[in-house]
Design an enzyme around this catalytic site. Structure first.
Site, PDB file in Angstrom:
ATOM      1  CG  ASP A  12      -7.255   2.416  -4.105  1.00  0.00           C
ATOM      2  OD1 ASP A  12      -7.648   3.460  -4.672  1.00  0.00           O
ATOM      3  OD2 ASP A  12      -7.768   2.005  -3.054  1.00  0.00           O
TER       4      ASP A  12
ATOM      5  CG  ASP B 198     -10.755   3.497 -13.395  1.00  0.00           C
ATOM      6  OD1 ASP B 198     -11.688   2.958 -12.739  1.00  0.00           O
ATOM      7  OD2 ASP B 198     -10.924   4.500 -14.111  1.00  0.00           O
ATOM      8  CB  VAL B 199     -12.553  -1.499 -10.625  1.00  0.00           C
ATOM      9  CG1 VAL B 199     -11.504  -1.972  -9.640  1.00  0.00           C
ATOM     10  CG2 VAL B 199     -13.496  -0.476 -10.007  1.00  0.00           C
TER      11      VAL B 199
ATOM     12  CG  ASN C 296     -13.178  -3.074  -0.671  1.00  0.00           C
ATOM     13  OD1 ASN C 296     -14.067  -2.965   0.155  1.00  0.00           O
ATOM     14  ND2 ASN C 296     -12.170  -2.196  -0.776  1.00  0.00           N
TER      15      ASN C 296
ATOM     16  CE1 TYR D  21     -22.278   2.411  -1.861  1.00  0.00           C
ATOM     17  CE2 TYR D  21     -24.048   1.416  -0.575  1.00  0.00           C
ATOM     18  CZ  TYR D  21     -22.696   1.616  -0.802  1.00  0.00           C
ATOM     19  OH  TYR D  21     -21.764   1.027   0.026  1.00  0.00           O
TER      20      TYR D  21
ATOM     21  CE  LYS E 195     -21.575  -1.239  -2.668  1.00  0.00           C
ATOM     22  NZ  LYS E 195     -20.233  -1.844  -2.822  1.00  0.00           N
TER      23      LYS E 195
ATOM     24  CB  THR F   5     -14.386   3.801   5.770  1.00  0.00           C
ATOM     25  OG1 THR F   5     -15.581   4.137   5.056  1.00  0.00           O
ATOM     26  CG2 THR F   5     -14.465   2.372   6.273  1.00  0.00           C
TER      27      THR F   5
END
Ligand SMILES: NC(=O)c1ccc[n+]([C@@H]2O[C@H](COP(=O)([O-])OP(=O)(O)OC[C@H]3O[C@@H](n4cnc5c(N)ncnc54)[C@H](O)[C@@H]3O)[C@@H](O)[C@H]2O)c1
Length: 251
Positions: A38, A64-65, A91, A157, A161, A192
């Site tokens: 994360d 950091d993805v 994720n 977004y 996705k 969340t």
């Protein structure tokens, strides 16, 4: 009771919060050694502490993805520390900062695409490079209900996705015969930090209308689906985009 993931190593990006945290805890409950990756050190260390307290094997990595070098180090360190990588849940994600396609900025596009789509691509490359050498593995990407249908407030977004499902299907068909299964989950509205920040006080009401169950879902309800998709019980599932949405996309 037997633990089906004993001896396996599971990696969860965005494991410091929400759906990622719930999935990391579920993998650990099922016996896996878990790597939490994360960008948020505090959240990641908190998840790791919960797993360690419960007697699980765990490692937190600050990753950091959006940075391919950081992602490559994540996989290399996982393999070095636990001897392999069997399951990965890609994720990590951020919400759309705009309310309409008309008002979404270039910065918003760049950031949402970098984390939610390119991040998954970087992770797939690094994970597959290892799993293909090992001849086995299971990967789940986190898409969204917005990856299956059009949601007016989620244009950018949603584009990212939908892209995650495209990557999932392409990887699934390219690598299934080499022992690696790739699938996606498409969560509906889940309670969340992400949805609390995005919808604020509207969240409870939105949840009532969001699906035929008429309620908000908890991150654990997605986690169970992810861990099942990674398990041998799902051995014939390849390239699916599984809605976990209380029936929202069925109507
Ligand atoms: N909550 C929902 O209703 C919902 C619905 C559908 C899909 N999703 C998807 O589920 C995933 C998790 O969402 P959540 O609701 O648990 O959100 P969250 O905000 O609770 O958790 C997201 C985590 O990702 C991490 N992260 C963000 N950018 C990162 C980066 N560049 N590198 C590494 N880590 C990074 C954050 O630090 C955080 O810990 C996201 O991909 C989201 O799009 C969520």
């Amino acid at each position: 009771m037997s633990k089906p993931f004993r001896g396996k190593v599971a990696l969860v990006t965005g494991g410091g919060s929400g759906i990622g945290r719930a999935t990391a805890l579920t993998f650990a409950r099922e016996g896996a050694a878990v790597v939490i990756a994360d960008a948020d050190r505090q959240g990641g260390e908190e998840t790791a502490a919960i797993i360690a307290e419960r007697g699980g094997q765990v490692l937190f990595l600050c990753v950091d993805v959006t940075d391919p070098a950081s992602v490559e180090r994540m996989v290399a360190t996982t393999v070095e520390r636990f001897g392999g990588l069997d399951c990965a849940f890609n994720n990590a994600g951020i919400p759309d900062g705009s309310r309409s396609l008309l008002t979404s900025s270039q910065d918003n596009w760049n950031r949402v695409m970098a984390v939610n789509l390119e991040g998954v691509w970087h992770c797939l490359q690094a994970e597959l490079n290892h799993m293909l050498k090992a001849g086995q593995g299971a990967i789940v990407n986190n898409s969204s209900r917005s990856g299956l249908v059009g949601v007016p407030s989620d244009a950018v977004y949603g584009a990212a996705k939908h892209g995650v499902i495209g990557l999932t299907r392409a990887a699934a068909v390219e690598f299934a015969s080499q022992g690696v299964r790739v699938n996606a989950v498409c969560p509906g509205l889940i309670e969340t930090e992400l949805t609390r920040a995005r919808f604020g006080d509207e969240l409870a009401n939105l949840a009532k209308m969001a699906n035929p169950l008429g309620r908000m879902a908890q991150p654990e309800e997605v986690a169970e689906a992810v861990v099942w998709l990674c398990s041998d019980a799902a051995s014939f599932l390849v390239g699916v985009a599984l809605p976990v949405d209380g029936g929202s996309t069925a109507r």
